[in-house]
Design an enzyme around this catalytic site. Sequence first.
Site, PDB file in Angstrom:
ATOM      1  N   LYS A 105       0.705  -1.317  -0.124  1.00  0.00           N
ATOM      2  CA  LYS A 105      -0.129   0.031  -0.023  1.00  0.00           C
ATOM      3  C   LYS A 105       0.912   1.233   0.038  1.00  0.00           C
ATOM      4  O   LYS A 105       0.431   2.379  -0.766  1.00  0.00           O
ATOM      5  CB  LYS A 105      -0.991   0.114   1.290  1.00  0.00           C
ATOM      6  CG  LYS A 105      -0.202  -0.048   2.474  1.00  0.00           C
ATOM      7  CD  LYS A 105      -0.689  -1.161   3.216  1.00  0.00           C
ATOM      8  CE  LYS A 105       0.358  -1.702   4.390  1.00  0.00           C
ATOM      9  NZ  LYS A 105       0.162  -2.913   4.985  1.00  0.00           N
ATOM     10  N   GLY A 187       2.158  -8.420  20.570  1.00  0.00           N
ATOM     11  CA  GLY A 187       2.279  -8.330  19.190  1.00  0.00           C
ATOM     12  C   GLY A 187       1.257  -7.645  18.210  1.00  0.00           C
ATOM     13  O   GLY A 187       1.453  -8.148  17.036  1.00  0.00           O
ATOM     14  N   LYS A 205      -3.729   3.788   2.738  1.00  0.00           N
ATOM     15  CA  LYS A 205      -4.941   2.910   2.067  1.00  0.00           C
ATOM     16  C   LYS A 205      -6.106   3.788   1.399  1.00  0.00           C
ATOM     17  O   LYS A 205      -6.726   3.411   0.499  1.00  0.00           O
ATOM     18  CB  LYS A 205      -5.450   1.985   3.286  1.00  0.00           C
ATOM     19  CG  LYS A 205      -4.610   1.024   3.622  1.00  0.00           C
ATOM     20  CD  LYS A 205      -4.647   0.310   5.034  1.00  0.00           C
ATOM     21  CE  LYS A 205      -3.737  -0.929   5.418  1.00  0.00           C
ATOM     22  NZ  LYS A 205      -3.639  -1.197   6.617  1.00  0.00           N
TER      23      LYS A 205
HETATM   24  N1  HSE Z   1      -0.515  -2.453  10.125  1.00  0.00           N
HETATM   25  C1  HSE Z   1      -1.736  -2.674   9.745  1.00  0.00           C
HETATM   26  C2  HSE Z   1      -2.619  -2.788  10.630  1.00  0.00           C
HETATM   27  C3  HSE Z   1      -1.914  -4.164   8.735  1.00  0.00           C
HETATM   28  O1  HSE Z   1      -2.533  -2.536  11.988  1.00  0.00           O
HETATM   29  O2  HSE Z   1      -4.119  -2.925  10.274  1.00  0.00           O
HETATM   30  C4  HSE Z   1      -1.324  -3.969   7.633  1.00  0.00           C
HETATM   31  O3  HSE Z   1      -1.930  -3.053   6.727  1.00  0.00           O
END
Ligand code: HSE
Length: 437
Positions: A105, A187, A205
């Site tokens: 993205k 995590g 996005k």
């Molecule tokens: N880091 C993004 C999130 C996921 O926390 O939704 C990957 O696009």
Amino acid sequence: MKSINIGLLGFGTVGTGVVKILQQNSGVIEKRLGAKLNLKWIADLDVERDRGVKVDKNILTKDASKVLNDPEVNIVIELIGGYEPAKSFILQALKNKKHVVTANKALLAKNGSEIFETASKNNVDIGFEASVGGGIPIIRAIKEGFTANNIQSVYGIVNGTCNYILSKMSDEGRPFNEVLKEAQALGFAEANPSLDIDGIDSAHKVTILASLCFGVRVDFDKVYTEGISRITPIDINFAREFGYRIKLLAITKRSGNEIEVRVHPTMTREDNPISKVNGVLNAIEIIGDAVGENMLIGRGAGDMPTGSAVVGDVIEISRNILNGGVNRVSPLSFLSKYIEDAKIKSISNIVSEYYIRFSVLDKPGVLSKISGILGNNSISISSVIQKGRGEKGGVPLVVMTHSAKEKDIQKALSEIDKLDVVLDKSVLIRVENGERG
Ligand code: HSE
């Protein structure tokens, strides 16, 4: 049975998910496609690490050019992420007449036009379903399912990390920093969380979504981006009292002959379905002139959900290859000759409702001073709450406004913040009632 050869660049979390899906679901894929998907190469700098999935050692390579230059490879999957070398690899694959599937993205938000044009020029397909909303098939929905509509607006929770943090803060009344640390330990948040919590990932996005919805080139640097680190339990509680939740929303909408493309914490009514999407889930609401409101909810990250979107693209492109349908749908679904530069409305020109929290001395006349300045700037108040009594550090005074121009709000706040009865910089959160009024 025919075979389609695939080369994978990047054997990380999503790459591993892709390999697992190709292995576990080969039966159903072959029945749907009428061909085998053959993973011919996996390129990664680390070919030693155990990824928890069995692969033939002979297909592993450190050399991406083996994949890009193999004449038998039909589709290259790019899951390296970031700008370089991912961009060069994608362009080289397209120029070598290979179809490309990517989840990248950040790269598409900044260099999408060049990549899409290169794909069209070389008469190959590019799939990027996994770049927005992980496993949610939002790209295909916009390109095909909603293709009969003039799309009016999109409201998305497109970052699971932020949604998880805001949901926890809201459920447990805990401050941002504490919840972020816990999310990192579990995590759910990256060690360097800036891309997520500062709204940049959501901005990538929404840039892609705006291009798709409106058939435009969006200058990523013009996307207004504000993250969640300044949200406090105080504001979450006030929002609740007014009947709202706070979400990090990615918003794009038509606004006259301009479009709005922005990311910021947003108060959404508690009865709005998007307010009920909690934890790591993503949700994207699309409003089309014919179809009305639609919302897709699902997992926006993770090896298997994102892998599902990647393999879905591989299958679609394979169908196109097998049935002579390559380029059946152009990358943005609008034909490239109609794609123009977007006229993006600057944030100071938007119109919204606002929540503003002032930290003020608790004494007579303060509210009238503040409401006077708001009134002089054409801002109409819809409700006011003041809590506390006589506390030394000041008390919160919260104002909800009717629709107002952002530039009037900013001017009023700069005047109000200079008053000697105002103790701290005021907090502003935009309120979005969508098309529901
Ligand atoms: N880091 C993004 C999130 C996921 O926390 O939704 C990957 O696009």
